[in-house]
Design an enzyme around this catalytic site. Structure first.
Site, PDB file in Angstrom:
ATOM      1  N   GLU A  45       0.821  -1.213   0.000  1.00  0.00           N
ATOM      2  CA  GLU A  45       0.000   0.000   0.000  1.00  0.00           C
ATOM      3  C   GLU A  45       0.850   1.256   0.000  1.00  0.00           C
ATOM      4  O   GLU A  45       1.300   1.718  -1.037  1.00  0.00           O
ATOM      5  CB  GLU A  45      -0.950  -0.020   1.205  1.00  0.00           C
ATOM      6  CG  GLU A  45      -2.063   1.002   1.124  1.00  0.00           C
ATOM      7  CD  GLU A  45      -3.064   0.841   2.255  1.00  0.00           C
ATOM      8  OE1 GLU A  45      -3.671   1.839   2.648  1.00  0.00           O
ATOM      9  OE2 GLU A  45      -3.233  -0.287   2.753  1.00  0.00           O
ATOM     10  N   GLY A  78       5.523   3.472   5.067  1.00  0.00           N
ATOM     11  CA  GLY A  78       5.229   3.985   6.404  1.00  0.00           C
ATOM     12  C   GLY A  78       4.197   3.160   7.128  1.00  0.00           C
ATOM     13  O   GLY A  78       4.020   3.276   8.335  1.00  0.00           O
ATOM     14  N   GLY A 114      -8.977   1.312  25.149  1.00  0.00           N
ATOM     15  CA  GLY A 114      -7.525   1.354  25.045  1.00  0.00           C
ATOM     16  C   GLY A 114      -7.114   2.663  24.401  1.00  0.00           C
ATOM     17  O   GLY A 114      -7.929   3.574  24.219  1.00  0.00           O
ATOM     18  N   GLY A 152      -9.212   3.769  21.290  1.00  0.00           N
ATOM     19  CA  GLY A 152     -10.573   4.162  21.650  1.00  0.00           C
ATOM     20  C   GLY A 152     -10.656   5.512  22.326  1.00  0.00           C
ATOM     21  O   GLY A 152     -11.456   6.365  21.936  1.00  0.00           O
ATOM     22  N   GLU A 166      -8.413   7.947  22.417  1.00  0.00           N
ATOM     23  CA  GLU A 166      -7.911   9.059  21.606  1.00  0.00           C
ATOM     24  C   GLU A 166      -8.988   9.547  20.648  1.00  0.00           C
ATOM     25  O   GLU A 166      -9.218  10.757  20.506  1.00  0.00           O
ATOM     26  CB  GLU A 166      -6.646   8.644  20.852  1.00  0.00           C
ATOM     27  CG  GLU A 166      -5.427   8.556  21.761  1.00  0.00           C
ATOM     28  CD  GLU A 166      -4.165   8.124  21.029  1.00  0.00           C
ATOM     29  OE1 GLU A 166      -4.166   8.117  19.775  1.00  0.00           O
ATOM     30  OE2 GLU A 166      -3.164   7.791  21.700  1.00  0.00           O
ATOM     31  N   ALA A 212     -13.047  -0.286  18.637  1.00  0.00           N
ATOM     32  CA  ALA A 212     -11.637  -0.112  19.010  1.00  0.00           C
ATOM     33  C   ALA A 212     -11.278  -1.179  20.037  1.00  0.00           C
ATOM     34  O   ALA A 212     -10.858  -0.885  21.154  1.00  0.00           O
ATOM     35  CB  ALA A 212     -11.418   1.289  19.569  1.00  0.00           C
ATOM     36  N   ALA A 252       4.680   1.073  17.901  1.00  0.00           N
ATOM     37  CA  ALA A 252       5.613   1.419  16.819  1.00  0.00           C
ATOM     38  C   ALA A 252       7.058   1.373  17.295  1.00  0.00           C
ATOM     39  O   ALA A 252       7.933   0.822  16.610  1.00  0.00           O
ATOM     40  CB  ALA A 252       5.277   2.810  16.278  1.00  0.00           C
ATOM     41  N   HIS A 271      13.434  24.543  36.565  1.00  0.00           N
ATOM     42  CA  HIS A 271      12.222  25.191  37.061  1.00  0.00           C
ATOM     43  C   HIS A 271      11.942  26.450  36.235  1.00  0.00           C
ATOM     44  O   HIS A 271      12.866  27.197  35.921  1.00  0.00           O
ATOM     45  CB  HIS A 271      12.409  25.581  38.532  1.00  0.00           C
ATOM     46  CG  HIS A 271      11.268  26.363  39.095  1.00  0.00           C
ATOM     47  ND1 HIS A 271      10.076  25.771  39.474  1.00  0.00           N
ATOM     48  CD2 HIS A 271      11.124  27.699  39.324  1.00  0.00           C
ATOM     49  CE1 HIS A 271       9.266  26.716  39.925  1.00  0.00           C
ATOM     50  NE2 HIS A 271       9.880  27.893  39.846  1.00  0.00           N
TER      51      HIS A 271
END
Length: 463
Positions: A35, A38, A181, A184, A186, A267, A317, A442
């Protein structure tokens, strides 16, 4: 017949990274892709979803401009433009991989690859023409796709997977997300931020169920506050798509209820892409949908290897990339250490973000450790308060006896960029006192790590 040292099947973050490292080590290398270069990560996963989530974050900032002393009249979004931006980002990344293939003199073979006896790969292109290639070493990195439940068959229109969720032409008014998970939650966050009415249905007792329980509970509070409906201990038993939208029968602890929405996003995990690639023909061993490999990713057939989502381990990944590099370096004869799967960071890019590595508190207790646990809330962080992101905390877990850093769990803004400190610290066998005495800048969000460690050792200053 073309002959190579290494042929890689699949060009996701496992495959293309493997090919590049192989080329760097002097191997004549080819990569087979049916396809887009990547793979799912760059084209349909990690990267385009982050583009969508960035649009959601900016839109949320616009809606709350007054909180920052700014005035803005009726901010709105163009859903199709948001999707288009995401696709453009993905396309740009895929072109970047094309450049890397040329730079590293890697041959890209377009088509569907199938393993053949004699260390050969038969590649069938889009015109149904098949050519054979040979290599001393063949590495399978064909990845995975959205898993389907028997009660939730995807039709690509009303019951969709992550691919369709990224490219909807119209924004749905309501959506049911099955599974909580990373994928889902996100998408649940993105669509909720865009204005869609979202309900999450999770089979297990907690959302983001792989996380430390305190992280899960904080995340559930945060997304409920944002307007997402959460149903845990629940499962979708059936879905009726005959009407305008969808009607889902959901089994809950209190009985069965019916939910209606425009669309359902499934998902519920992933399914490996191992069908029809020649595994059975060559007698390559599999176990529960995964290719069986040793610590160097060798299968039971000489010269055939497998990495990434098709083997056991976290389907991430960065794990696939690390496995591919380890695999080819071992083939080269270099001294390499096996991957430590107990030190793999996991990240979820919803709002708030979640990042973790190592043991949860429950796992550490079950392993028999005596623990020192420290937490530091971002509500006490000057940087977080100034940025308007005070939700969340950092939690650290240490072995009380030797000071070993057993686990680190974060929830809050930008924590996915902070977790590497814990990963590196654990890799170097850092103790709690060493983290505590490493001066953190800081004001930063990263101070919360030091402060959490200080809390574990009763030395916290800002609580």
């Amino acid at each position: 017949m073309s002959k190579y040292d290494i042929i890689v099947l699949g060009s996701g973050p496992g495959g293309y990274v493997t090919a590049i490292r192989a080329s760097q080590l002097g191997f004549k290398t080819a990569i087979v892709e049916k396809e887009s270069l990547g793979g799912v990560c760059l084209n349909w996963g990690c990267i385009p979803t982050k583009a969508l989530l960035k649009s959601a974050q900016v839109f949320d900032y616009l809606k709350h401009a007054e909180d920052y002393g700014l005035t803005l009249q009726n901010p709105d979004k163009d859903f199709s433009a948001v999707v288009k931006r995401s696709r453009n980002v993905a396309e740009g990344m895929s072109k970047g991989v094309q450049f890397l293939m040329k730079k590293n003199k890697i041959d890209v073979i377009e088509g569907f690859g199938k393993l053949k006896a004699g260390k050969k790969v038969a590649v069938t292109d889009k015109n149904e023409k098949t050519a054979e290639y040979q290599a001393d070493h063949i590495i399978v990195a064909t990845g995975a796709r959205s898993r389907e439940l028997p009660s939730l068959k995807q039709d690509g229109k009303k019951i969709i997977g992550y691919r369709e969720a990224m490219t909807l032409k119209e924004q749905p008014k309501s959506m049911i997300v099955v599974g909580s998970g990373a994928i889902g939650v996100e998408f649940a966050h993105f669509y909720n931020a865009m204005g869609t009415e979202v309900t999450i249905v999770e089979f297990l007792p907690n959302v983001v169920p792989l996380e430390d329980e305190e992280i899960s509970k904080q995340f559930e509070r945060s997304i409920k506050k944002a307007g997402i409906t959460v149903m845990t201990n629940s499962s979708v038993e059936s879905v009726d798509t005959s009407g305008k939208g969808v009607k889902a029968k959901v089994k809950t602890a209190k009985g069965e209820i019916s939910l209606e929405a425009d669309i359902v996003l499934s998902a519920v995990g992933i399914k490996t892409n191992t069908e029809n690639i020649g595994l059975e023909d060559l007698g390559i061993k599999t176990d529960k949908d995964k290719i069986v490999v040793n610590e160097w990713y060798q299968t039971n057939v000489a010269g055939i290897y497998a990495i990434g989502d098709v083997v056991a381990g976290p389907a991430l990944a960065h794990v696939a990339s690390a496995e591919g590099i380890t695999c080819v370096e071992k083939i080269k004869g270099m001294h390499v250490d096996p991957i430590d799967y107990g030190n793999i960071p996991g990240c979820t890019y919803a709002t708030p973000e979640i990042a973790s590595v190592g043991m949860t508190e429950k796992q550490a207790k079950e392993a028999g450790y005596e623990l020192k646990i420290g937490k530091f809330p971002f509500s006490a962080s000057g940087k977080a308060k100034a940025a308007g992101t005070p939700d969340g905390f950092v939690k650290v877990i240490f072995d009380a006896k030797y000071g070993e850093w057993l686990g680190c769990h974060m929830i809050g803004a930008g924590v996915t960029d902070m977790i590497a400190e814990a990963v590196l610290g654990r890799k170097l066998e850092t103790t709690g006192h060493e983290v505590l005495k490493a001066i953190h800048p800081h004001p930063t969000m990263s101070e919360a790590v030091m402060e959490a460690v200080a809390a574990a050792y009763d030395e916290v200053i800002h609580l």
